[in-house]
Design a protein around this motif. Structure first.
Motif, PDB file in Angstrom:
ATOM      1  N   GLU A  31      67.139  82.037 -66.950  1.00  0.00           N
ATOM      2  CA  GLU A  31      68.466  82.197 -67.549  1.00  0.00           C
ATOM      3  C   GLU A  31      68.776  81.034 -68.496  1.00  0.00           C
ATOM      4  OE1 GLU A  31      72.027  83.459 -68.838  1.00  0.00           O
ATOM      5  OE2 GLU A  31      70.486  84.620 -67.792  1.00  0.00           O
ATOM      6  N   SER A  88      59.031  82.357 -74.139  1.00  0.00           N
ATOM      7  CA  SER A  88      60.218  83.198 -74.086  1.00  0.00           C
ATOM      8  C   SER A  88      60.535  83.535 -72.640  1.00  0.00           C
ATOM      9  CB  SER A  88      60.010  84.497 -74.878  1.00  0.00           C
ATOM     10  OG  SER A  88      59.100  85.351 -74.209  1.00  0.00           O
ATOM     11  N   ASP A  89      61.752  84.033 -72.422  1.00  0.00           N
ATOM     12  CA  ASP A  89      62.138  84.412 -71.065  1.00  0.00           C
ATOM     13  C   ASP A  89      61.307  85.584 -70.561  1.00  0.00           C
ATOM     14  OD1 ASP A  89      63.381  86.123 -72.964  1.00  0.00           O
ATOM     15  OD2 ASP A  89      64.841  86.767 -71.459  1.00  0.00           O
ATOM     16  N   TYR A 103      65.407  81.392 -76.477  1.00  0.00           N
ATOM     17  CA  TYR A 103      63.985  81.764 -76.476  1.00  0.00           C
ATOM     18  C   TYR A 103      63.838  83.149 -75.872  1.00  0.00           C
ATOM     19  CZ  TYR A 103      62.471  77.102 -77.904  1.00  0.00           C
ATOM     20  OH  TYR A 103      62.248  75.952 -78.624  1.00  0.00           O
ATOM     21  N   THR A 104      64.134  84.158 -76.692  1.00  0.00           N
ATOM     22  CA  THR A 104      64.158  85.546 -76.213  1.00  0.00           C
ATOM     23  C   THR A 104      63.241  86.469 -77.014  1.00  0.00           C
ATOM     24  OG1 THR A 104      66.091  85.961 -77.619  1.00  0.00           O
ATOM     25  CG2 THR A 104      66.514  85.331 -75.332  1.00  0.00           C
ATOM     26  N   ARG A 135      66.978  81.788 -71.659  1.00  0.00           N
ATOM     27  CA  ARG A 135      67.693  82.815 -72.426  1.00  0.00           C
ATOM     28  C   ARG A 135      68.908  82.231 -73.141  1.00  0.00           C
ATOM     29  NH1 ARG A 135      65.915  86.283 -68.176  1.00  0.00           N
ATOM     30  NH2 ARG A 135      67.617  85.670 -66.807  1.00  0.00           N
ATOM     31  N   LYS A 136      69.638  81.389 -72.454  1.00  0.00           N
ATOM     32  CA  LYS A 136      70.837  80.792 -73.039  1.00  0.00           C
ATOM     33  C   LYS A 136      70.500  79.960 -74.269  1.00  0.00           C
ATOM     34  CE  LYS A 136      74.823  77.890 -71.878  1.00  0.00           C
ATOM     35  NZ  LYS A 136      75.480  77.060 -70.821  1.00  0.00           N
TER      36      LYS A 136
END
Length: 394
Positions: free
Chosen positions: A75, A90-91, A82-83, A78-79
């Motif tokens: 999480e 990445s997540d 790195y999505t 993601r915040k």
């Protein structure tokens, strides 16, 4: 005899929330927040490592909270932003390894009230901590580090606020600001350096124009005069970044976290440590003391040092250095500090309410863009000004 004019250039750097070391700091502090949420007495010393599609969480944690370590870490990723799968971190792609055990009982007895040789809660380690404040900015921070933070923070805000408009930007970035000082006051920005991770199709001139827009927004106009030198992605490209480009570790950006090289540093990192660790809590309190002294008009700039022994509550020493700008000798200022501020670890934690992050702040928030100079944190309060002024008049 006339006063001799002094002039020099000073430089500080900052790194964004997407820098690999800052990713680790934020994961470690996100875990701390999760532990404190249901167990304010959690003991946390969390270290994180990140590299290509890998997060390693280790350390000593004793808590009654039920924490999903993997989900907390992802999480945080993601915040940060790195999505995007397939770019190296990445997540969606990162695997999380966990190697956590409980706090040493030898340390626990020294920082738990009623245990240990002295019964009172003692310091979690030996060492010295520093705090600093200067009236050169409204935030009472050194200008170079303050504006370095603001540049990368604003670039991150833009990236998140309008992903389509700023689609070229990736989370990893660094900034550096050099300012000319005359007689101890900032007078002009001389150089700005920004390196920002980007997509393969980004035009270099687009980023150069954006950086200049951001600088004009976050740095006061009276400092932006003359021929400012800009170096934007000076190597030419910065496509591979974040933990894929450089392995990250918790606690490697201690100067970025504090005052940008101004003043002294005790060497201890902050992130991932609960407030029983004086590396963190006493450094916050030293900033609190220094800021209140400057806000009260007792000095133009001030550095506070305290030193502790593990398991012992009272500081071994307290030093006040106003660099000759105080309204009284530093030794007298020290006596006032001792009267107004209680520097025992339990008192620090209680005064700043460090076991209960909330009301607009959390530890994860501290882990990017500096632990000092942002008003939401309790150690940035100037609620001791009246008491300090009264103590001076006695």
């Amino acid at each position: 005899m006339s006063k001799i004019r002094t002039e020099h250039v000073f430089t500080s750097e900052s790194v964004s929330e997407g820098h690999p070391d800052k990713v680790c700091d934020q994961i470690s502090d996100a875990i701390l927040d999760a532990c404190l949420a249901d167990d304010p007495n959690s003991r946390v010393a969390c270290e994180t490592l990140t590299t290509t599609d890998l997060i390693v969480i280790s350390g000593e944690i004793t808590t009654k909270s039920k924490v999903n370590w993997q989900e907390v870490a992802l999480e945080a990723v993601r915040k940060i932003g790195y999505t995007i799968p397939g770019i190296g971190f990445s997540d969606a792609d990162a695997k999380v390894m966990v190697a956590i055990h409980k706090q040493s009982p030898d340390i626990s007895q020294g920082v738990t009230e009623g245990e240990g040789r002295f019964k009172e809660q003692g310091a979690g380690d030996q060492g010295m901590m520093f705090g600093y404040a200067s009236d050169e900015t409204p935030e009472l921070m050194p200008a170079t580090i303050l504006y370095s933070h603001k540049i990368v923070e604003e670039l991150a805000r833009l990236r998140k606020s309008d992903p389509e408009k700023y689609r070229y930007l990736r989370p990893d970035s660094k900034s550096q600001v050099s300012i000319r000082y005359v007689d101890g006051k900032p007078v002009a920005v001389e150089t700005v350096v920004v390196s920002h991770q980007h997509s393969a199709d980004m035009p270099q001139e687009w980023l150069e124009a954006l950086v200049k827009e951001v600088v004009a927004k976050v740095i006061p106009a009276d400092l932006l005069k003359g021929d400012i030198k800009y170096y934007v992605n000076p190597t030419g490209r910065f496509e591979v970044g974040g933990p894929c480009g450089d392995t990250g570790l918790t606690g490697r950006k201690i100067i970025v976290d504090t005052y940008g090289g101004v003043g002294s540093h005790g060497g201890g990192a902050f992130s991932g440590k609960d407030p029983s660790k004086v590396d963190r809590s006493a450094a916050y309190y030293c900033r609190y003391i220094a800021k209140n002294l400057v806000a009260a008009g007792l000095a133009h700039k001030c550095e506070i040092q305290v030193a502790y022994a593990i398991g012992v509550a009272d500081p071994l020493s307290v030093n006040v250095d106003t660099y000759g700008t105080g309204i009284m000798p530093d030794c007298e200022m020290e006596q006032i500090v001792r009267k107004v501020f209680d520097m025992r670890p339990a008192a620090i934690i209680e005064q700043l309410d460090l076991k209960h992050p909330g009301n607009g702040w959390c530890y994860q928030d501290t882990a990017a863009y500096g632990h000092f100079g942002r008003s939401q944190f309790p150690w940035e309060q100037t609620n001791k000004v009246a008491e300090l002024k009264a103590a001076v008049q006695k």
